[in-house]
Design an enzyme around this catalytic site. Structure first.
Site, short mmCIF file in Angstrom:
data_model
loop_
_atom_site.label_atom_id
_atom_site.label_comp_id
_atom_site.label_asym_id
_atom_site.label_seq_id
_atom_site.Cartn_x
_atom_site.Cartn_y
_atom_site.Cartn_z
N LYS A 44 -14.97 47.96 9.12
CA LYS A 44 -14.58 46.56 8.87
C LYS A 44 -13.23 46.18 9.48
O LYS A 44 -12.66 45.15 9.14
CB LYS A 44 -14.57 46.21 7.36
CG LYS A 44 -15.84 46.49 6.59
CD LYS A 44 -17.10 46.16 7.30
CE LYS A 44 -17.32 44.69 7.54
NZ LYS A 44 -18.50 44.46 8.41
N GLY A 46 -12.86 45.68 12.79
CA GLY A 46 -13.12 44.89 13.99
C GLY A 46 -13.64 45.81 15.10
O GLY A 46 -13.47 45.53 16.30
N ARG A 48 -16.74 46.58 16.03
CA ARG A 48 -17.83 46.07 16.87
C ARG A 48 -17.26 45.12 17.92
O ARG A 48 -17.66 45.17 19.09
CB ARG A 48 -18.89 45.38 15.99
CG ARG A 48 -20.02 44.66 16.72
CD ARG A 48 -20.84 45.55 17.63
NE ARG A 48 -21.45 46.67 16.93
CZ ARG A 48 -22.10 47.67 17.55
NH1 ARG A 48 -22.22 47.70 18.87
NH2 ARG A 48 -22.61 48.67 16.86
N ARG A 125 -6.69 47.12 10.08
CA ARG A 125 -6.60 45.75 9.56
C ARG A 125 -5.95 45.85 8.18
O ARG A 125 -6.09 46.90 7.51
CB ARG A 125 -8.04 45.24 9.44
CG ARG A 125 -8.23 43.83 8.92
CD ARG A 125 -9.74 43.57 8.84
NE ARG A 125 -10.05 42.20 8.50
CZ ARG A 125 -11.29 41.78 8.22
NH1 ARG A 125 -12.32 42.63 8.28
NH2 ARG A 125 -11.51 40.52 7.92
N LYS A 250 -20.73 39.68 11.12
CA LYS A 250 -19.33 39.84 11.55
C LYS A 250 -18.63 38.49 11.44
O LYS A 250 -19.06 37.52 12.06
CB LYS A 250 -19.26 40.32 13.01
CG LYS A 250 -20.06 41.58 13.29
CD LYS A 250 -19.48 42.77 12.56
CE LYS A 250 -20.36 43.99 12.76
NZ LYS A 250 -19.86 45.16 12.03
N GLY A 251 -17.58 38.48 10.63
CA GLY A 251 -16.87 37.22 10.40
C GLY A 251 -17.51 36.44 9.27
O GLY A 251 -17.63 35.22 9.33
N ARG A 252 -17.91 37.18 8.23
CA ARG A 252 -18.53 36.54 7.06
C ARG A 252 -17.46 35.97 6.12
O ARG A 252 -16.38 36.54 6.00
CB ARG A 252 -19.26 37.62 6.22
CG ARG A 252 -20.62 37.97 6.67
CD ARG A 252 -21.26 38.90 5.67
NE ARG A 252 -20.79 40.26 5.85
CZ ARG A 252 -21.59 41.31 5.93
NH1 ARG A 252 -22.88 41.17 5.82
NH2 ARG A 252 -21.10 42.50 6.09
N PRO A 253 -17.78 34.88 5.39
CA PRO A 253 -16.83 34.43 4.37
C PRO A 253 -16.72 35.47 3.25
O PRO A 253 -17.72 36.13 2.91
CB PRO A 253 -17.44 33.12 3.86
CG PRO A 253 -18.85 33.08 4.36
CD PRO A 253 -18.98 34.05 5.49
N HIS A 254 -15.52 35.64 2.71
CA HIS A 254 -15.31 36.60 1.62
C HIS A 254 -15.35 35.88 0.28
O HIS A 254 -14.95 34.72 0.20
CB HIS A 254 -13.94 37.27 1.77
CG HIS A 254 -13.83 38.13 3.00
ND1 HIS A 254 -12.65 38.73 3.38
CD2 HIS A 254 -14.74 38.49 3.93
CE1 HIS A 254 -12.84 39.42 4.49
NE2 HIS A 254 -14.10 39.28 4.85
P1 A3P Z 1 -15.35 40.06 8.22
O1 A3P Z 1 -16.83 39.89 8.37
O2 A3P Z 1 -14.96 40.56 6.89
O3 A3P Z 1 -14.55 38.85 8.62
P2 A3P Z 1 -16.43 45.98 11.99
O4 A3P Z 1 -17.10 45.57 13.25
O5 A3P Z 1 -15.49 47.12 12.16
O6 A3P Z 1 -17.42 46.16 10.87
O7 A3P Z 1 -15.49 44.77 11.54
C1 A3P Z 1 -16.00 43.53 11.12
C2 A3P Z 1 -14.86 42.53 11.20
O8 A3P Z 1 -14.53 42.26 12.55
C3 A3P Z 1 -15.16 41.18 10.62
O9 A3P Z 1 -14.88 41.22 9.24
C4 A3P Z 1 -14.25 40.23 11.41
O10 A3P Z 1 -13.15 39.74 10.67
C5 A3P Z 1 -13.72 41.11 12.53
N1 A3P Z 1 -13.74 40.51 13.86
C6 A3P Z 1 -12.79 40.73 14.80
N2 A3P Z 1 -13.05 40.04 15.90
C7 A3P Z 1 -14.21 39.36 15.67
C8 A3P Z 1 -14.98 38.46 16.46
N3 A3P Z 1 -14.61 38.14 17.70
N4 A3P Z 1 -16.12 37.96 15.92
C9 A3P Z 1 -16.48 38.28 14.67
N5 A3P Z 1 -15.79 39.13 13.86
C10 A3P Z 1 -14.65 39.67 14.37
#
Ligand code: A3P
Length: 288
Positions: A44, A46, A48, A125, A250-254
């Site tokens: 989590k 970032g 990916r 993070r 990725k980038g979900r609301p918390h």
């Molecule tokens: P959230 O979904 O909590 O916001 P990982 O890939 O290690 O699982 O990390 C997921 C997190 O990558 C997401 O957490 C998000 O905040 C972050 N992130 C960083 N850059 C991003 C991007 N360009 N698009 C979407 N999420 C991104």
């Protein structure tokens, strides 16, 4: 394992894993190599985003799915692991990412046994936000789990944080890093700021390309800010050449967490963060 234990990342359907016609043309050439660089964590953070952005570089070839070799499949052997890798031509770097490696006890020795020259990337993070993000992921799969607040503490009124909960444990970066530094020199590790990866992806990718010894090809020109998603996205993804944002997971609301709980967790992490800043020589600004 505790509630919310490491779960496998959901692979985004948009992840461009299928080779483009051009890369299939080349797929017969080159050979499979063990990775020279690995994104080892943190879950989590970032990870990916970092891998997808790096794949834009013509000298990076990466496996899309997480291999989990050094934590779950080590008994399958290095030949099995190598076979998962994409073919590369001379001068190209092979990469993979498995965020659970950072917190796996055996991983440092095992990766060092494969090659002590392996370059290690860690996206870090704010551990409090990371814990909430981790919880959000578990909640999306198991909506009946207890509240974040009840999982985070052994005794909330006494301020006793439950370190054994994986969402909390993973954020003790200094403790995990100590184990890696017994097997790898600090110069072989790069700590990528998860916050900066969102704010200034090209700037952070500049540091990463330098660390990997790559020509600086990925730049501001490769990104645009997608208002709907609220995150930077690629103008042209590797493989498809079309605009590409990371998937819905990725980038979900918390969920909203009690402000007092967040304060207690910040207090809990502060000494660990300070130690981590000292060890890495970089203040990530989580305690500002
Ligand atoms: P959230 O979904 O909590 O916001 P990982 O890939 O290690 O699982 O990390 C997921 C997190 O990558 C997401 O957490 C998000 O905040 C972050 N992130 C960083 N850059 C991003 C991007 N360009 N698009 C979407 N999420 C991104």
């Amino acid at each position: 394992m505790a509630e919310g234990a490491a779960s496998q990342e959901e692979q985004s359907p948009e992840t461009p894993d299928s080779p483009s016609p051009i890369s299939s043309f080349f797929s017969g050439s080159g050979s499979k190599q063990l990775p020279q660089a690995i994104i080892i964590g943190v879950k989590k953070g970032g990870t990916r985003a970092l891998l997808e952005f790096l794949r834009v570089h013509p000298d990076v070839r990466a496996v899309g799915a997480e291999p989990h070799f050094f934590d779950r499949s080590y008994d399958k052997g290095l030949a099995w692991y190598r076979d998962l890798m994409p073919r590369t031509l001379d001068g190209q770097i092979t990469m993979e990412k498995t965020p659970s490696y950072f917190v796996t006890r055996e991983a440092p020795a095992r990766i060092s046994a494969m090659s002590k020259d392996t370059k290690l990337l860690v996206v870090v993070r704010d551990p409090v936000t990371r814990a909430v993000s981790d919880y959000t992921q578990t909640l999306s799969k198991r909506p009946d789990i207890p509240s974040f607040e009840s999982l985070a503490f052994r005794n909330r009124s006494a301020g006793l944080v439950d370190r054994s909960w994986s969402a909390i444990q993973i954020g003790l970066y200094a403790e995990h890093l100590e184990r890696w530094l017994r097997h790898f020199p600090a110069r072989q590790m790069l700590f990528v700021s998860g916050e900066r990866l969102v704010r200034d992806p090209a700037g952070e990718l500049g540091r990463v390309q330098d660390f990997l010894g790559l020509k600086r090809i990925i730049s501001d020109k490769h990104f645009y800010f997608n208002q709907t998603k609220g995150f930077p996205c690629l103008k042209k993804a590797e493989g498809s050449g079309r605009p590409h944002c990371l998937g819905k997971t990725k980038g979900r609301p918390h969920p909203e967490i009690d402000a007092q709980v967040l304060r207690q967790l910040r207090d809990f992490y502060r000494p660990f963060n300070r130690k981590f800043y000292q060890m890495t020589g970089h203040d990530f600004g989580w305690d500002g």
